[in-house]
Design a protein around this motif. Sequence first.
Motif, PDB file in Angstrom:
ATOM      1  N   LYS A 168       0.859  -1.175   0.000  1.00  0.00           N
ATOM      2  CA  LYS A 168       0.000   0.000   0.000  1.00  0.00           C
ATOM      3  C   LYS A 168       0.900   1.232   0.000  1.00  0.00           C
ATOM      4  O   LYS A 168       1.776   1.367   0.852  1.00  0.00           O
ATOM      5  CB  LYS A 168      -0.921  -0.008   1.205  1.00  0.00           C
ATOM      6  CG  LYS A 168      -1.876  -1.180   1.188  1.00  0.00           C
ATOM      7  CD  LYS A 168      -2.687  -1.255   2.463  1.00  0.00           C
ATOM      8  CE  LYS A 168      -3.544  -2.507   2.403  1.00  0.00           C
ATOM      9  NZ  LYS A 168      -4.257  -2.773   3.642  1.00  0.00           N
ATOM     10  N   GLU A 204      -3.368   6.800  -0.450  1.00  0.00           N
ATOM     11  CA  GLU A 204      -4.814   6.838  -0.636  1.00  0.00           C
ATOM     12  C   GLU A 204      -5.113   7.511  -1.974  1.00  0.00           C
ATOM     13  O   GLU A 204      -4.374   8.411  -2.402  1.00  0.00           O
ATOM     14  CB  GLU A 204      -5.468   7.654   0.485  1.00  0.00           C
ATOM     15  CG  GLU A 204      -5.304   7.079   1.860  1.00  0.00           C
ATOM     16  CD  GLU A 204      -6.245   5.917   2.131  1.00  0.00           C
ATOM     17  OE1 GLU A 204      -7.346   5.880   1.552  1.00  0.00           O
ATOM     18  OE2 GLU A 204      -5.866   5.045   2.936  1.00  0.00           O
ATOM     19  N   SER A 260      -7.281   9.647  -2.596  1.00  0.00           N
ATOM     20  CA  SER A 260      -7.509  11.081  -2.364  1.00  0.00           C
ATOM     21  C   SER A 260      -6.207  11.893  -2.356  1.00  0.00           C
ATOM     22  O   SER A 260      -6.232  13.114  -2.500  1.00  0.00           O
ATOM     23  CB  SER A 260      -8.252  11.289  -1.050  1.00  0.00           C
ATOM     24  OG  SER A 260      -7.485  10.807   0.033  1.00  0.00           O
ATOM     25  N   GLU A 279      -8.093  -0.658  -4.104  1.00  0.00           N
ATOM     26  CA  GLU A 279      -9.138  -1.326  -3.335  1.00  0.00           C
ATOM     27  C   GLU A 279      -9.527  -0.416  -2.175  1.00  0.00           C
ATOM     28  O   GLU A 279      -8.650  -0.008  -1.403  1.00  0.00           O
ATOM     29  CB  GLU A 279      -8.669  -2.670  -2.805  1.00  0.00           C
ATOM     30  CG  GLU A 279      -8.589  -3.755  -3.854  1.00  0.00           C
ATOM     31  CD  GLU A 279      -8.218  -5.096  -3.242  1.00  0.00           C
ATOM     32  OE1 GLU A 279      -8.709  -5.405  -2.129  1.00  0.00           O
ATOM     33  OE2 GLU A 279      -7.432  -5.807  -3.866  1.00  0.00           O
ATOM     34  N   ASN A 280     -10.820  -0.115  -2.077  1.00  0.00           N
ATOM     35  CA  ASN A 280     -11.312   0.758  -0.981  1.00  0.00           C
ATOM     36  C   ASN A 280     -10.528   2.054  -0.913  1.00  0.00           C
ATOM     37  O   ASN A 280     -10.138   2.495   0.167  1.00  0.00           O
ATOM     38  CB  ASN A 280     -11.265   0.029   0.361  1.00  0.00           C
ATOM     39  CG  ASN A 280     -12.126  -1.210   0.383  1.00  0.00           C
ATOM     40  OD1 ASN A 280     -13.206  -1.224  -0.201  1.00  0.00           O
ATOM     41  ND2 ASN A 280     -11.646  -2.255   1.009  1.00  0.00           N
ATOM     42  N   SER A 281     -10.262   2.628  -2.082  1.00  0.00           N
ATOM     43  CA  SER A 281      -9.539   3.905  -2.215  1.00  0.00           C
ATOM     44  C   SER A 281      -8.089   3.857  -1.757  1.00  0.00           C
ATOM     45  O   SER A 281      -7.463   4.889  -1.533  1.00  0.00           O
ATOM     46  CB  SER A 281     -10.274   5.033  -1.481  1.00  0.00           C
ATOM     47  OG  SER A 281     -11.537   5.249  -2.070  1.00  0.00           O
ATOM     48  N   VAL A 282      -7.517   2.667  -1.623  1.00  0.00           N
ATOM     49  CA  VAL A 282      -6.105   2.517  -1.263  1.00  0.00           C
ATOM     50  C   VAL A 282      -5.347   2.030  -2.501  1.00  0.00           C
ATOM     51  O   VAL A 282      -5.730   1.043  -3.121  1.00  0.00           O
ATOM     52  CB  VAL A 282      -5.916   1.499  -0.111  1.00  0.00           C
ATOM     53  CG1 VAL A 282      -4.437   1.245   0.153  1.00  0.00           C
ATOM     54  CG2 VAL A 282      -6.607   2.005   1.146  1.00  0.00           C
TER      55      VAL A 282
END
Length: 108
Positions: A8, A11, A13, A101-104
Amino acid sequence: MSVIEKEKVCELSELPPYQGRTVVHDGEQVALFNVPGIGIYAVQHWDPIGKAFVISRGIVGDVNGHLCVASPLYKQHFKLDSGECIESPEVRLKTWKVSVENSVISLD
């Protein structure tokens, strides 16, 4: 058999559209680009022609139907999907597979 883990890196964002960001992945500087409606791309941040870590500061665009980033130093265009330099096909940037996945955002 070993399983390769995704790392990871940030994010979604934190990655504004069309603006590059630099992350460190596996000890290497990686330039990330978010191209809305198309995808997230990861290429090496080191410009092999200009000999500097600058690729994330490049401008994203289209050259002859190829989505690419222009190096801010000497303006060579590198394809975001393959890393190939349009002006000098023998030169290419390393690329990474990106997943979200899930904004990651993760790199393999």
